[in-house]
Design an enzyme around this catalytic site. Structure first.
Site, PDB file in Angstrom:
ATOM      1  N   LYS A  83     -10.516  -6.603  -9.445  1.00  9.41           N
ATOM      2  CA  LYS A  83      -9.540  -5.708 -10.086  1.00  9.41           C
ATOM      3  C   LYS A  83      -9.667  -5.672 -11.610  1.00  9.41           C
ATOM      4  O   LYS A  83      -9.507  -4.619 -12.219  1.00  9.41           O
ATOM      5  CB  LYS A  83      -8.113  -6.121  -9.714  1.00  9.41           C
ATOM      6  CG  LYS A  83      -7.733  -5.784  -8.287  1.00  9.41           C
ATOM      7  CD  LYS A  83      -6.269  -6.133  -8.061  1.00  9.41           C
ATOM      8  CE  LYS A  83      -5.813  -5.667  -6.703  1.00  9.41           C
ATOM      9  NZ  LYS A  83      -4.360  -5.755  -6.553  1.00  9.41           N
ATOM     10  N   ASP A 120      -0.231  -0.705  -7.810  1.00 11.89           N
ATOM     11  CA  ASP A 120       0.494  -1.873  -7.292  1.00 11.89           C
ATOM     12  C   ASP A 120       1.952  -1.888  -7.750  1.00 11.89           C
ATOM     13  O   ASP A 120       2.840  -2.343  -7.009  1.00 11.89           O
ATOM     14  CB  ASP A 120      -0.196  -3.169  -7.738  1.00 11.89           C
ATOM     15  CG  ASP A 120      -1.481  -3.437  -6.962  1.00 11.89           C
ATOM     16  OD1 ASP A 120      -1.593  -2.968  -5.814  1.00 11.89           O
ATOM     17  OD2 ASP A 120      -2.376  -4.101  -7.511  1.00 11.89           O
TER      18      ASP A 120
END
Ligand code: ATR
Length: 294
Positions: A83, A120
Site C-alpha cells: 500500500k 479505506d
C-alpha cells in the site's frame, strides 16, 4: 449441472474480448475476499468484467505497476505489503491517499498516468454507518489502537470526517507520537498500558493493530472503563469475532466488524473500475462469511 438448482460460480459470468479487467495485488493474496465481492457484483449487474488476484514478489511490485501503465488492465486494489509503495509509484494522488500515506486503489489510465486513491476511510466510516449508525464522529474523541499503516489510515479518515480529537494508543509510543506529530494538533499519543487516559468521553475505540488475527496475541484493554455508549470496532475480520469484539459484546457495547469495512471500501473501488456502483441486494457479506468459514 443436471439436477442441481444452486447456480455455481461461473454459470452466468460474462467474459468476452471486451471484458474490463481489474484485480487485487498483495502478498500473500490467495485468501483475499475481494475477488468474491467484486465478481458477485459483476455477475449480478451483468457487467462484462472480471476481477482477479495478482501476487508479485516484494521486488516485483514496481515492475508490475510499470507493466500496467497504459491501461493493460483498468486498475487494482492494493493490499499488504504494497500500500505504501503504491502511493510512491503513482503520478496523481488523491487527498485521502496522501493523508493516509498509502493507496489501496490504483487506476491505470490509457495515457499512461497512474492514479492512486484510498477508499479505506470510506470503508471505515461506512462500516460504522451500517452497524452502529448512532456513532457521530464529530460528537467527541475517538481512540485508534496501533500505529502502523492501518492505524494511520484510520486516524486520517476520522480527522477528515470531522473528529474533534483522535487518540493513538500503541505498544511502541514513539510510533504513535510520530503519526500524531504528522497529523496535527488534534491527535495525541499514549502508550498501550496507559490506554485508560484516552477513554474520557470517547465515542469509539478502533483496533488497527494486528493483535486478534488468528494465531496472533490478543489485546489487553480495560474496555469496561470506556463510556457505556462507546462503539467498539475491530479492523481484523479473521476471525470475524475477535477476542476484542467478544470482550466488547460481553460488556454490552455496540460493535462494528472488519468484514463490513472490507465490503464498504470495495464499493467505491468497484465504481472506479467498472463505471457504475455495485448493484444493490447482493448478499456479498454472506458469500464472504462462507469463504471465511468453509
Ligand atoms: P499495518 O501496516 O497493517 O498497520 P504494522 O505496520 O505491522 O501493520 O502495524 C501493526 C501494529 O500492530 C503496530 O502498531 C503494532 O505495535 P508496535 O508498533 O508496538 O509493534 C501493533 N501490534 C501487533 N501485535 C500487537 C500485540 N500483540 N499487542 C499490541 N499491539 C500489537
Amino acid at each position: 449441472m443436471a439436477g442441481s438448482l444452486a447456480p455455481t460460480w461461473g454459470d452466468t459470468s460474462l467474459i468476452t474480448g471486451a471484458s474490463i479487467v481489474a484485480g487485487v495485488v498483495g502478498r500473500p493474496v490467495a485468501h483475499s475476499l475481494s475477488p468474491i465481492l467484486h465478481n458477485a457484483w459483476l455477475e449480478a449487474a451483468g457487467v462484462d468484467g472480471v476481477y482477479v488476484a495478482f501476487s508479485p514478489d516484494a521486488l516485483g511490485f514496481e515492475r508490475f505497476v510499470r507493466g500496467m501503465r497504459g491501461g493493460a488492465i483498468r486498475g487494482v486494489n492494493v493490499t499488504l505489503p504494497f500500500k505504501e509503495a503504491a502511493l510512491g509509484l503513482a503520478d496523481q494522488v488523491s487527498d485521502a491517499a496522501r493523508r493516509a500515506q498509502a493507496a489501496n486503489l490504483l487506476i491505470f489510465d490509457t495515457d499512461g498516468q497512474v492514479y492512486a486513491d484510498n477508499t479505506d476511510g470510506v470503508g471505515l466510516l461506512g462500516a460504522f454507518a451500517a452497524q452502529a449508525p448512532q456513532y457521530d464522529v464529530t460528537a467527541g474523541p475517538s481512540v485508534v489502537l496501533g500505529a502502523g499503516g492501518a492505524a494511520r489510515g484510520a486516524v486520517s479518515a476520522l480527522l477528515a470526517a470531522g473528529s474533534p480529537r483522535v487518540w493513538i494508543v500503541n505498544r511502541t509510543l514513539e510510533k504513535a507520537e510520530a503519526i500524531a506529530a504528522d497529523l496535527g494538533r488534534n491527535v495525541s499519543a499514549l502508550p498501550l498500558n496507559h490506554a485508560v487516559g484516552a477513554f474520557r468521553d470517547t465515542r469509539a475505540i478502533i483496533n488497527a493493530t494486528s493483535a486478534g488475527l488468528s494465531g496472533q496475541g490478543s489485546l489487553d484493554i480495560p474496555l469496561e472503563l470506556t463510556p457505556e455508549d462507546t462503539v467498539v470496532m475491530d479492523m481484523v475480520y479473521k476471525p470475524l469475532e475477535t477476542p476484542f469484539l467478544k470482550q466488547a459484546r460481553d460488556l454490552g457495547r455496540a460493535t462494528v466488524d472488519g468484514l463490513e469495512m472490507l465490503i464498504r471500501q470495495a464499493e467505491p473501488s468497484f465504481e472506479a473500475f467498472y463505471g457504475q456502483p455495485p448493484p444493490k441486494g447482493v448478499d456479498v457479506r454472506g458469500l464472504a462469511l462462507k469463504a471465511l468459514n468453509p
